[in-house]
Design an enzyme around this catalytic site. Structure first.
Site, PDB file in Angstrom:
ATOM      1  N   ARG A 104       0.814  -1.234   0.000  1.00  0.00           N
ATOM      2  CA  ARG A 104       0.000   0.000   0.000  1.00  0.00           C
ATOM      3  C   ARG A 104       0.842   1.276   0.000  1.00  0.00           C
ATOM      4  O   ARG A 104       0.358   2.354   0.363  1.00  0.00           O
ATOM      5  CB  ARG A 104      -0.976   0.012   1.167  1.00  0.00           C
ATOM      6  CG  ARG A 104      -1.986  -1.121   1.082  1.00  0.00           C
ATOM      7  CD  ARG A 104      -2.969  -1.083   2.237  1.00  0.00           C
ATOM      8  NE  ARG A 104      -3.957  -2.152   2.088  1.00  0.00           N
ATOM      9  CZ  ARG A 104      -4.834  -2.483   3.021  1.00  0.00           C
ATOM     10  NH1 ARG A 104      -4.850  -1.831   4.179  1.00  0.00           N
ATOM     11  NH2 ARG A 104      -5.690  -3.458   2.823  1.00  0.00           N
ATOM     12  N   GLU A 141      11.458  17.270 -24.807  1.00  0.00           N
ATOM     13  CA  GLU A 141      10.757  17.699 -23.599  1.00  0.00           C
ATOM     14  C   GLU A 141      11.284  19.047 -23.097  1.00  0.00           C
ATOM     15  O   GLU A 141      10.529  19.849 -22.552  1.00  0.00           O
ATOM     16  CB  GLU A 141      10.882  16.632 -22.506  1.00  0.00           C
ATOM     17  CG  GLU A 141      10.239  15.296 -22.838  1.00  0.00           C
ATOM     18  CD  GLU A 141       8.707  15.312 -22.750  1.00  0.00           C
ATOM     19  OE1 GLU A 141       8.131  16.378 -22.423  1.00  0.00           O
ATOM     20  OE2 GLU A 141       8.092  14.263 -23.007  1.00  0.00           O
ATOM     21  N   LYS A 145       8.835  22.522 -14.192  1.00  0.00           N
ATOM     22  CA  LYS A 145       7.956  21.405 -13.841  1.00  0.00           C
ATOM     23  C   LYS A 145       7.610  21.428 -12.362  1.00  0.00           C
ATOM     24  O   LYS A 145       6.467  21.152 -11.974  1.00  0.00           O
ATOM     25  CB  LYS A 145       8.593  20.067 -14.216  1.00  0.00           C
ATOM     26  CG  LYS A 145       7.639  18.905 -13.925  1.00  0.00           C
ATOM     27  CD  LYS A 145       7.853  17.695 -14.769  1.00  0.00           C
ATOM     28  CE  LYS A 145       6.685  16.717 -14.609  1.00  0.00           C
ATOM     29  NZ  LYS A 145       6.896  15.458 -15.350  1.00  0.00           N
ATOM     30  N   HIS A 204       9.596   7.907 -27.566  1.00  0.00           N
ATOM     31  CA  HIS A 204       8.655   8.851 -26.959  1.00  0.00           C
ATOM     32  C   HIS A 204       8.949  10.302 -27.350  1.00  0.00           C
ATOM     33  O   HIS A 204       8.043  11.032 -27.773  1.00  0.00           O
ATOM     34  CB  HIS A 204       8.695   8.708 -25.438  1.00  0.00           C
ATOM     35  CG  HIS A 204       7.807   9.677 -24.715  1.00  0.00           C
ATOM     36  ND1 HIS A 204       6.428   9.587 -24.740  1.00  0.00           N
ATOM     37  CD2 HIS A 204       8.099  10.772 -23.964  1.00  0.00           C
ATOM     38  CE1 HIS A 204       5.908  10.585 -24.037  1.00  0.00           C
ATOM     39  NE2 HIS A 204       6.898  11.312 -23.554  1.00  0.00           N
TER      40      HIS A 204
END
Length: 360
Positions: free
Chosen positions: A118, A182, A224, A261
């Protein structure tokens, strides 16, 4: 060395940027637990695994899981194999995952960390330019499904990002250029002055000159970090980081063996810019500057051939689709872009056709 902080309250974390940083890990990451799993691939391991292992605490239990190289490794089966390895090693909730590699490794490792027991700590150690300026920062982690890219994932922030710029010396020209796609994105969507700086310093970046490269990485990470801090779960502004990605993911899905990509994002960015040019919302001068900079970095500015039905099918699976309607990031000028719902499919198709290769 430079440090940038991603401000997310209790989930805040530092980005460390510099040279030979893996040897500095004991001073940068002072709270590593006693159980550590390094996720990497054979190509990266050959260069950086031993230096990383040498920097880790001698008392730690360390396992290494190598995945295949390439986008196809970001799969449900790879995820299951890592889970099997963690359980077999009796790792518990106090362990940590170290992602040593590019975007595929980082995305997969982050999703493992988000879901094992978790949620356990993880650290990003990106070794490609694309991962250093984009995928390692912001906590978006995912694996692919045969139906589409990044369809299974979670928002889960790392404890720290360690960017060692000397890793970039071993990148191929093609992989390095994919990272620059990018970097260019940040200038288009957010910072016109940074875009101009990229134009002026393109030769230095192509030559991988350390000072120019360090600034490009730092500024990209700053942008970012600012966007993620304002919109962690992509409810608004963060979607701007997906400039070119809706088109690019469609290209990747159909040509995953031949398009990388960054290349797909570059071509997708041109499609988005072409759409705005056709609607007189982007000047011809700005359009040409975008094309010229991408070409200077050796990136494609034409999309591969796909049928209209394939484009529609792939883009309808994009995560920005809302109520069945396509939403795109569209540049209005260099330094500014907007998220818009677009119902004008004929206009979108016209833009795609305008920048599609006639042969392949």
């Amino acid at each position: 060395m430079h440090r940038i902080d991603v401000g997310l309250a209790e989930r805040s974390y530092p980005i460390h940027i510099g040279r030979q940083l893996f040897t500095s890990l004991p001073t940068l990451l002072t709270d590593l637990p006693g159980q550590l799993c390094i996720i990497t691939n054979a190509t990266i391991a050959a260069h950086y695994l031993k230096p990383l292992q040498a920097a880790l605490p001698e008392s730690a239990t360390v396992i290494v899981h190598e995945i295949a190289d390439g986008e196809h490794a970001k799969s449900i089966s790879s995820y299951g194999e890592i889970m099997d390895a963690l359980i077999a090693a009796s790792f518990n909730r106090d362990c940590a995952i170290l992602a040593l590699g590019g975007g595929v490794v980082g995305d997969l490792a982050g999703f493992v960390a988000a879901t094992f027991q978790r949620g356990v700590d993880f650290y990003q150690l990106p070794t490609t330019l694309l991962a250093q300026v984009d995928s390692s920062v912001g906590g978006k982690n995912a694996i692919n499904h045969p139906g589409g890219k990044n369809l299974i994932g979670a928002f889960y922030q790392p404890r720290a990002v360690v960017i060692s710029t000397d890793c970039l010396t071993t990148l191929t020209t093609r992989d390095y250029a994919c990272g620059l796609a990018e970097v260019v994105k940040y200038g288009i969507i957010y910072d016109a002055q940074f875009f101009a700086w990229l134009e002026q310093n393109a030769a230095a970046l192509n030559a991988r000159e350390p000072e120019a490269l360090a600034y490009a990485i730092c500024r990209s990470c700053e942008i970012k970090a600012e966007i993620v801090a304002a919109d962690e779960r992509e409810q608004g502004q963060r979607a701007l980081l997906n400039l070119g990605h809706t088109f690019g993911h469609a290209i990747e899905a159909e040509y995953y063996t031949s398009w990388h990509h960054g290349e797909a994002v570059a071509a997708g960015t041109v499609v988005a810019a072409q759409y705005m040019l056709q609607h007189d919302e982007l000047t011809s001068a700005d359009y040409q500057r975008i094309l010229a900079l991408l070409q200077t970095f050796g990136l494609p500015v034409r999309a591969p051939q796909l049928t209209e039905a394939k484009w529609q099918q792939r883009m309808q699976r994009d995560k920005k689709v809302q109520a069945g309607r396509l939403r795109f990031i569209l540049p209005t000028r260099i330094g500014h872009a907007e998220l818009r719902t677009v119902t004008d499919w004929p206009g979108v198709w016209q833009a795609i056709r305008a920048v599609t290769e006639t042969t392949r």
